[in-house]
Design an enzyme around this catalytic site. Structure first.
Site, PDB file in Angstrom:
ATOM      1  N   CYS A  58       4.474 -13.647  -2.459  1.00  0.00           N
ATOM      2  CA  CYS A  58       3.379 -13.077  -1.924  1.00  0.00           C
ATOM      3  C   CYS A  58       2.668 -14.032  -1.080  1.00  0.00           C
ATOM      4  O   CYS A  58       2.296 -15.143  -1.457  1.00  0.00           O
ATOM      5  CB  CYS A  58       2.482 -12.508  -2.968  1.00  0.00           C
ATOM      6  N   HIS A  95       4.805  -3.147  -2.743  1.00  0.00           N
ATOM      7  CA  HIS A  95       3.986  -4.446  -2.519  1.00  0.00           C
ATOM      8  C   HIS A  95       2.719  -4.281  -2.172  1.00  0.00           C
ATOM      9  O   HIS A  95       1.507  -4.513  -2.760  1.00  0.00           O
ATOM     10  CB  HIS A  95       4.825  -5.575  -2.091  1.00  0.00           C
ATOM     11  N   GLU A  96       2.719  -3.827  -0.746  1.00  0.00           N
ATOM     12  CA  GLU A  96       1.226  -3.643  -0.050  1.00  0.00           C
ATOM     13  C   GLU A  96       0.459  -2.717  -0.525  1.00  0.00           C
ATOM     14  O   GLU A  96      -0.687  -2.638  -0.682  1.00  0.00           O
ATOM     15  CB  GLU A  96       1.620  -3.652   1.447  1.00  0.00           C
ATOM     16  N   HIS A 119      -1.534  -3.797  -3.451  1.00  0.00           N
ATOM     17  CA  HIS A 119      -2.604  -4.743  -3.147  1.00  0.00           C
ATOM     18  C   HIS A 119      -3.728  -3.840  -2.960  1.00  0.00           C
ATOM     19  O   HIS A 119      -4.985  -4.137  -3.318  1.00  0.00           O
ATOM     20  CB  HIS A 119      -2.158  -5.301  -1.736  1.00  0.00           C
TER      21      HIS A 119
END
Ligand SMILES: [Zn+2]
Length: 182
Positions: free
Chosen positions: A89, A131-132, A135
């Site tokens: 990351c 993953h995004e 976020h």
């Protein structure tokens, strides 16, 4: 080029859920460009708006030579998991750990012109979408690791030079050690 500084773990913006985009205007197009430029400069495989301090549900990706962005993403995930894949990351410079993720993801959302888009990804692309999108919910990859890996990661974070050293407006261009940081 409008490269922004990337917020590092410890910055509260990374733990703050982002708001849905409602105005598909010039400002949004500038945000997508800033995210793209910053991601490519890092370099990284993905970048979410909170990582440059913007609380909107937008991310960019650059995986397998495919460059793109997605706004207000909604994910549909396979039950089949990849338990072993390494993940990094850009908000945790230099660190990567095995992180369990679904192998396939269908991501629905919008492009910067407000047109609906559906993206399908497997392996690294699917990992990137997860993953995004995490976020945008204030969730970080350390939250997805198994407890043993998380313990190792937290120790490495505490020992990292960058941890606790940043001010919110600190100008820094962290460079990932490999192309997989997100
Ligand atoms: Zn990330």
């Amino acid at each position: 080029m409008a490269i922004q500084s990337i917020r590092l773990f410890g910055d509260p913006v990374l733990r703050t859920p982002a708001e849905p985009v409602t105005d598909f205007d010039k400002e949004l197009r500038k945000l997508v460009k800033d995210l793209t430029d910053t991601m490519l400069d890092a370099p990284g495989a993905g970048l979410a708006a909170p990582q440059i301090g913007v609380g909107l549900r937008v991310f960019t990706y650059y995986v397998d030579d495919q460059l793109g962005h997605l706004i207000n993403p909604d994910l549909d995930l396979s039950d089949e998991m990849d338990e072993e894949g390494e993940e990094g990351c850009l908000s945790f410079p230099g660190l990567s750990y095995p992180t369990p993720r679904a192998i396939r993801a269908v991501a629905k959302g919008f492009n910067m012109h407000g047109e609906p888009v559906t993206l399908e990804g497997t392996d690294l692309m699917a990992r990137c979408f997860q993953h995004e999108t995490d976020h945008l919910d204030g969730i970080l990859f350390i939250d997805r690791m198994d407890p043993e890996q998380r313990k190792l990661a937290k120790k490495a974070i505490r020992e990292a030079e960058w941890f606790g050293a940043q001010a919110p407006t600190f100008k820094l261009s962290p460079h990932a050690t490999h192309g997989k940081a997100l």
